[in-house]
Design an enzyme around this catalytic site. Sequence first.
Site, PDB file in Angstrom:
ATOM      1  N   HIS A 248       0.854  -1.196   0.000  1.00  0.00           N
ATOM      2  CA  HIS A 248       0.000   0.000   0.000  1.00  0.00           C
ATOM      3  C   HIS A 248       0.884   1.239   0.000  1.00  0.00           C
ATOM      4  CE1 HIS A 248       1.172  -0.529   4.218  1.00  0.00           C
ATOM      5  NE2 HIS A 248       1.023   0.783   4.330  1.00  0.00           N
TER       6      HIS A 248
ATOM      7  N   ASP B 168       0.873   5.164   1.865  1.00  0.00           N
ATOM      8  CA  ASP B 168       0.216   5.814   3.003  1.00  0.00           C
ATOM      9  C   ASP B 168      -0.527   7.058   2.514  1.00  0.00           C
ATOM     10  OD1 ASP B 168       1.247   3.855   4.605  1.00  0.00           O
ATOM     11  OD2 ASP B 168       2.769   5.108   5.546  1.00  0.00           O
TER      12      ASP B 168
ATOM     13  N   HIS C 135       4.779   0.140  -0.189  1.00  0.00           N
ATOM     14  CA  HIS C 135       5.569  -0.648   0.767  1.00  0.00           C
ATOM     15  C   HIS C 135       4.709  -1.743   1.381  1.00  0.00           C
ATOM     16  CE1 HIS C 135       3.803   2.805   2.873  1.00  0.00           C
ATOM     17  NE2 HIS C 135       3.730   2.039   3.958  1.00  0.00           N
TER      18      HIS C 135
ATOM     19  N   ARG D 196       7.865  -9.196  15.680  1.00  0.00           N
ATOM     20  CA  ARG D 196       8.242  -7.830  15.286  1.00  0.00           C
ATOM     21  C   ARG D 196       7.108  -6.869  15.612  1.00  0.00           C
ATOM     22  NH1 ARG D 196       7.622  -4.798  10.324  1.00  0.00           N
ATOM     23  NH2 ARG D 196       9.233  -3.206  10.215  1.00  0.00           N
TER      24      ARG D 196
HETATM   25  C1  LIG Z   1      -4.681   8.093   9.135  1.00  0.00           C
HETATM   26  C2  LIG Z   1      -4.917   7.041   8.395  1.00  0.00           C
HETATM   27  C3  LIG Z   1      -3.895   6.340   7.582  1.00  0.00           C
HETATM   28  C4  LIG Z   1      -4.566   5.020   7.334  1.00  0.00           C
HETATM   29  C5  LIG Z   1      -5.981   5.439   7.105  1.00  0.00           C
HETATM   30  C6  LIG Z   1      -6.226   6.334   8.313  1.00  0.00           C
HETATM   31  C7  LIG Z   1      -6.414   5.429   9.533  1.00  0.00           C
HETATM   32  C8  LIG Z   1      -5.704   4.058   9.372  1.00  0.00           C
HETATM   33  C9  LIG Z   1      -4.379   4.164   8.628  1.00  0.00           C
HETATM   34  C10 LIG Z   1      -3.841   2.838   8.157  1.00  0.00           C
HETATM   35  C11 LIG Z   1      -2.894   2.125   9.106  1.00  0.00           C
HETATM   36  C12 LIG Z   1      -2.378   0.827   8.464  1.00  0.00           C
HETATM   37  C13 LIG Z   1      -2.010   0.961   6.989  1.00  0.00           C
HETATM   38  C14 LIG Z   1      -3.061   1.778   6.239  1.00  0.00           C
HETATM   39  C15 LIG Z   1      -2.763   1.765   4.753  1.00  0.00           C
HETATM   40  C16 LIG Z   1      -4.452   1.280   6.636  1.00  0.00           C
HETATM   41  O1  LIG Z   1      -5.115   0.462   6.104  1.00  0.00           O
HETATM   42  O2  LIG Z   1      -4.880   1.942   7.764  1.00  0.00           O
HETATM   43  C17 LIG Z   1      -3.139   3.147   6.827  1.00  0.00           C
HETATM   44  C18 LIG Z   1      -4.074   4.148   6.189  1.00  0.00           C
HETATM   45  C19 LIG Z   1      -3.533   4.916   5.005  1.00  0.00           C
HETATM   46  O3  LIG Z   1      -2.414   5.442   5.034  1.00  0.00           O
HETATM   47  O4  LIG Z   1      -4.281   5.018   4.044  1.00  0.00           O
HETATM   48  O1  LIG Z   2       5.424  -2.395  10.070  1.00  0.00           O
HETATM   49  C1  LIG Z   2       5.936  -1.866   9.094  1.00  0.00           C
HETATM   50  O2  LIG Z   2       7.144  -1.942   8.852  1.00  0.00           O
HETATM   51  C2  LIG Z   2       5.099  -1.090   8.098  1.00  0.00           C
HETATM   52  C3  LIG Z   2       3.892  -0.431   8.706  1.00  0.00           C
HETATM   53  C4  LIG Z   2       3.107   0.377   7.711  1.00  0.00           C
HETATM   54  O3  LIG Z   2       3.441   0.477   6.562  1.00  0.00           O
HETATM   55  C5  LIG Z   2       1.878   1.094   8.150  1.00  0.00           C
HETATM   56  O4  LIG Z   2       1.465   0.929   9.318  1.00  0.00           O
HETATM   57  O5  LIG Z   2       1.316   1.816   7.317  1.00  0.00           O
HETATM   58 FE   LIG Z   3       2.320   2.104   5.518  1.00  0.00          FE
END
Ligand SMILES: C=C1C[C@]23C[C@H]1CC[C@H]2[C@@]12CCC[C@@](C)(C(=O)O1)[C@H]2[C@@H]3C(=O)O
Ligand SMILES: O=C(O)CCC(=O)C(=O)O
Ligand SMILES: [Fe+2]
Length: 353
Positions: A230, A232, A290, A300
């Site tokens: 994904h 961010d 990533h 981890r």
């Molecule tokens: C502030 C954020 C950033 C979110 C959406 C929202 C709340 C949850 C975050 C995450 C966290 C885990 C990876 C991700 C890809 C996911 O699925 O939830 C992130 C996402 C994003 O970066 O889009």
């Molecule tokens: O755990 C990791 O190294 C990646 C975490 C991550 O990409 C995320 O939380 O958006």
């Molecule tokens: Fe991420």
Amino acid sequence: MSSVTELFKNNPVNRDRIIPLDFTNTKTLPNSHVWSITEPEPKTMSLPIPVISLSNPDQHVLLRQACEEWGVFHITDHGVPRSLLHNVECQMKRLFSLPMHRKILAVRSPDESTGYGVVRISMFYDKLMWSEGFSVLGSSLRRHATLLWPDDHAEFCNVMEEYQKAMDDLSLRLITMLMGSLGLTHEDLGWLVPDKTGSGTDSNSIQSFLQLNSYPVCPDPHLAMGLAPHTDSSLLTILYQGNIPGLEIQSPQEEGSRWIGVEPIEGSLVIIMGDLSHIISNGQFRTTMHRAVVNKTHHRVSAAYFAGPPKNLQIGPLACDKNHPPIYRRLLWEEYLAAKATHFNRALTLFRC
Ligand SMILES: C=C1C[C@]23C[C@H]1CC[C@H]2[C@@]12CCC[C@@](C)(C(=O)O1)[C@H]2[C@@H]3C(=O)O
Ligand SMILES: O=C(O)CCC(=O)C(=O)O
Ligand SMILES: [Fe+2]
């Protein structure tokens, strides 16, 4: 209500995609967690991902280059005490080592942003990931921590609150430096003034979200996925990954074909540039795909702090001129998060002019 809280309210996840597997009692990989990797994955190689000291006088040049070429880099001399990073790691281990019947008590509801559960992107994949998470947002931290440890939650809360404050300060510094490296003036970034009221709801302050990730030891790591690929949605993400490798980025040189491990460096933090910085920089800064892989021997944990723009603030390409017209339209973070919640990795293309 923050944009992230609204995102969860308006885009609830399926109930069956919240509670993770009880990994401690799983000795073989269940079919639900087997990712069909028909051909062997290309060998993961470690290329030198930039390491930038924030006390380097040339940091602007280095940061800009790292954002343009990689979209991911390490920072050192960031001012966050090692003891705090160590405490965050200990508290994460303490949380995720609790037995399942305790963690379940703090599970998030489908439309809630805080609590224990699987990551949101899970709903875009058929297979389940070998990970569990705990999301922290504002005051509900204490409520959830009390569910986990009725008499003993103060330390967890204090450490997480201290960490969020440290990340608020650091993200503000970084955003200022990074945008400065594009030649943007203080006026362009007028909104980036620290929230002096300390209320955290000020319309000028950065909105943030802290996601604690746990990747238990896995019986068959080559067939499992810790966190699926994904980008961010943030302006930037500050990732603390301790000393166990697992984070991988898609090679900027050979898109789609190779994954590169982001090896831990003692005391460093990893900066992952998000989709919004890509938009503000009008495509100059990369937003890099990533993922996280798992391993057979080490549990981890990682802490991802997502920094986004203030609520109700429209952002859009700033680094433009008549030769470089904007390639994205203006948007609010909550609009972007909502698009991501529906269209996932295609969200960015929907905002192209
Ligand atoms: C502030 C954020 C950033 C979110 C959406 C929202 C709340 C949850 C975050 C995450 C966290 C885990 C990876 C991700 C890809 C996911 O699925 O939830 C992130 C996402 C994003 O970066 O889009
Ligand atoms: O755990 C990791 O190294 C990646 C975490 C991550 O990409 C995320 O939380 O958006
Ligand atoms: Fe991420």
